[in-house]
Write an enzyme that holds these catalytic residues in place. Structure first.
Site, PDB file in Angstrom:
ATOM      1  N   HIS A  35      -9.704   2.012   1.241  1.00  0.00           N
ATOM      2  CA  HIS A  35      -9.615   0.811   2.074  1.00  0.00           C
ATOM      3  C   HIS A  35     -10.665   0.798   3.190  1.00  0.00           C
ATOM      4  O   HIS A  35     -10.369   0.451   4.329  1.00  0.00           O
ATOM      5  CB  HIS A  35      -8.210   0.717   2.681  1.00  0.00           C
ATOM      6  CG  HIS A  35      -7.758  -0.692   2.954  1.00  0.00           C
ATOM      7  ND1 HIS A  35      -8.371  -1.501   3.864  1.00  0.00           N
ATOM      8  CD2 HIS A  35      -6.743  -1.423   2.423  1.00  0.00           C
ATOM      9  CE1 HIS A  35      -7.755  -2.671   3.913  1.00  0.00           C
ATOM     10  NE2 HIS A  35      -6.751  -2.652   3.036  1.00  0.00           N
ATOM     11  N   GLU A  91     -11.813  -3.688  -2.107  1.00  0.00           N
ATOM     12  CA  GLU A  91     -10.924  -2.676  -2.662  1.00  0.00           C
ATOM     13  C   GLU A  91     -10.847  -2.809  -4.182  1.00  0.00           C
ATOM     14  O   GLU A  91     -10.245  -3.740  -4.705  1.00  0.00           O
ATOM     15  CB  GLU A  91      -9.527  -2.831  -2.068  1.00  0.00           C
ATOM     16  CG  GLU A  91      -9.485  -2.830  -0.551  1.00  0.00           C
ATOM     17  CD  GLU A  91      -8.253  -3.543  -0.027  1.00  0.00           C
ATOM     18  OE1 GLU A  91      -7.129  -3.108  -0.365  1.00  0.00           O
ATOM     19  OE2 GLU A  91      -8.404  -4.553   0.692  1.00  0.00           O
ATOM     20  N   HIS A 125       0.809  -1.227   0.000  1.00  0.00           N
ATOM     21  CA  HIS A 125       0.000   0.000   0.000  1.00  0.00           C
ATOM     22  C   HIS A 125       0.844   1.280   0.000  1.00  0.00           C
ATOM     23  O   HIS A 125       0.534   2.245   0.691  1.00  0.00           O
ATOM     24  CB  HIS A 125      -0.950   0.001   1.187  1.00  0.00           C
ATOM     25  CG  HIS A 125      -2.056  -1.006   1.088  1.00  0.00           C
ATOM     26  ND1 HIS A 125      -2.587  -1.407  -0.123  1.00  0.00           N
ATOM     27  CD2 HIS A 125      -2.732  -1.697   2.051  1.00  0.00           C
ATOM     28  CE1 HIS A 125      -3.558  -2.298   0.111  1.00  0.00           C
ATOM     29  NE2 HIS A 125      -3.658  -2.496   1.406  1.00  0.00           N
TER      30      HIS A 125
END
Length: 334
Positions: free
Chosen positions: A177, A299, A104
């Site tokens: 998220h 996501e 991420h």
């Protein structure tokens, strides 16, 4: 629409909260991390509840950032194997933050940055977050001008539109998220009662480090077959290959997933231009704030480790090109 100061980061940067309300949907959004702090919608009987996992104040997010509660993640959502990739013959090493791999966007990704905010202009109702990610931030090449617009449609749907340009070749993949619990945050685990449908006939299988093997495997006769709505259950942290060959120029109304809570009657319908969707069932929550399965992340994304997988849809952005991605979350009851 209103805004209020809710605190500051440890470095002293002020953080604001924006509240949007339209057609029965109320969302609260933080400039820290682009975090969706709350989404309040009614159930089939008209009772309103917050349906996303989050914290009542900024301190909660500063202290519990690992699960990325509600955050805007980047520059690269999901994992980059070995925290490195080769682009145009040049090796770029990005920040490892999950063992040897980059997750991420690295240790100090977009989820930990304070974004500039302004009302969206024109006929849209919402807020536009923007920032400049400098060349070399977390090891990613190119100066990236990036924005994410959070707007509410006339029917109360939450629309997230990402846009970015760069001055040098780079990789980019953004997502939000948020963890959803349609029965109400803090209630019964979402994995215990929610039903899910995903418009995907294949997944990208992963190894023990949750990195893709490179295969696109059919979901037929496996626990990954959500083409017909069924109970979710635990044990998922996998990318689904959405039907229709999505990518650049794909329609934003293409169905990705539908989540349903039979107890409350709430329905979440997600459409996206993205080619993939990561289903994560929150099995690793430690119980300090939320227990395992308390919320389900859906996501919308490009595939994990695409910078090292030339057969996957490309995540390269070059000067003169525009990165554009849209995801819409619609709320209803039945």
């Amino acid at each position: 629409m209103n805004t209020e100061r809710v605190g500051a980061t440890p470095e002293g940067t002020p953080v604001d909260r924006w509240t949007l309300e339209r057609a029965g949907t109320r969302i609260r959004l933080l400039t820290y991390g682009g975090i969706v702090q709350s989404v309040e919608v009614p159930d089939r009987n008209g009772s309103v509840a917050d349906i996303v996992l989050g914290f009542p104040d900024l301190t909660g997010y500063l202290d519990h950032r690992g699960p990325y509660y509600g955050a805007l993640v980047g520059r690269y959502a999901n994992r980059v194997a070995g925290s490195a990739f080769t682009l145009d013959g040049v090796v770029h090493r990005v920040t490892p933050n999950e063992g040897p791999n980059c997750l991420h966007g690295g240790a100090y990704g977009f989820d930990r940055r304070v974004w500039d905010a302004e009302p969206v202009g024109g006929d849209e109702y919402g807020v536009r977050l923007s920032r400049v990610s400098p060349d070399g931030e977390e090891g990613f090449p190119g100066r990236l001008d990036v924005s994410a617009s959070y707007t509410l449609d006339e029917d109360g749907a939450l629309r997230i539109a990402y846009r970015a340009v760069t001055d040098a070749p780079t990789h980019i993949a953004l997502t939000n998220h948020t963890y959803w619990n349609l029965g109400g945050a803090g209630g019964a685990p979402a994995t215990a009662g929610h039903e899910l449908r995903i418009a995907a006939g294949r997944i990208t299988p992963v190894d023990g480090s949750l990195l893709p093997t490179g295969e696109l495997a059919p979901v037929d006769a496996t626990r990954f077959d959500f083409r017909t709505s069924r109970p979710v259950g635990p044990g998922y942290d996998h990318n689904f290959v959405l039907d229709g060959g999505r990518g650049d120029g794909a329609p934003e109304d293409a169905l990705a997933a539908e989540l349903y809570d039979p107890a409350s009657g709430r329905v979440l319908t997600i459409t996206t231009t993205e080619p993939g969707l990561q289903l994560y069932t929150g099995d690793h929550f430690d119980g300090k704030q939320f227990g395992p399965g308390a919320g389900i992340a859906l996501e919308t994304q490009h595939f994990p480790d695409s910078p090292n997988r030339p057969d996957f849809p490309s995540t390269v952005l070059r000067p003169g090109e525009v990165y554009a991605s849209t995801t819409v979350c619609r709320f209803s009851t039945r």
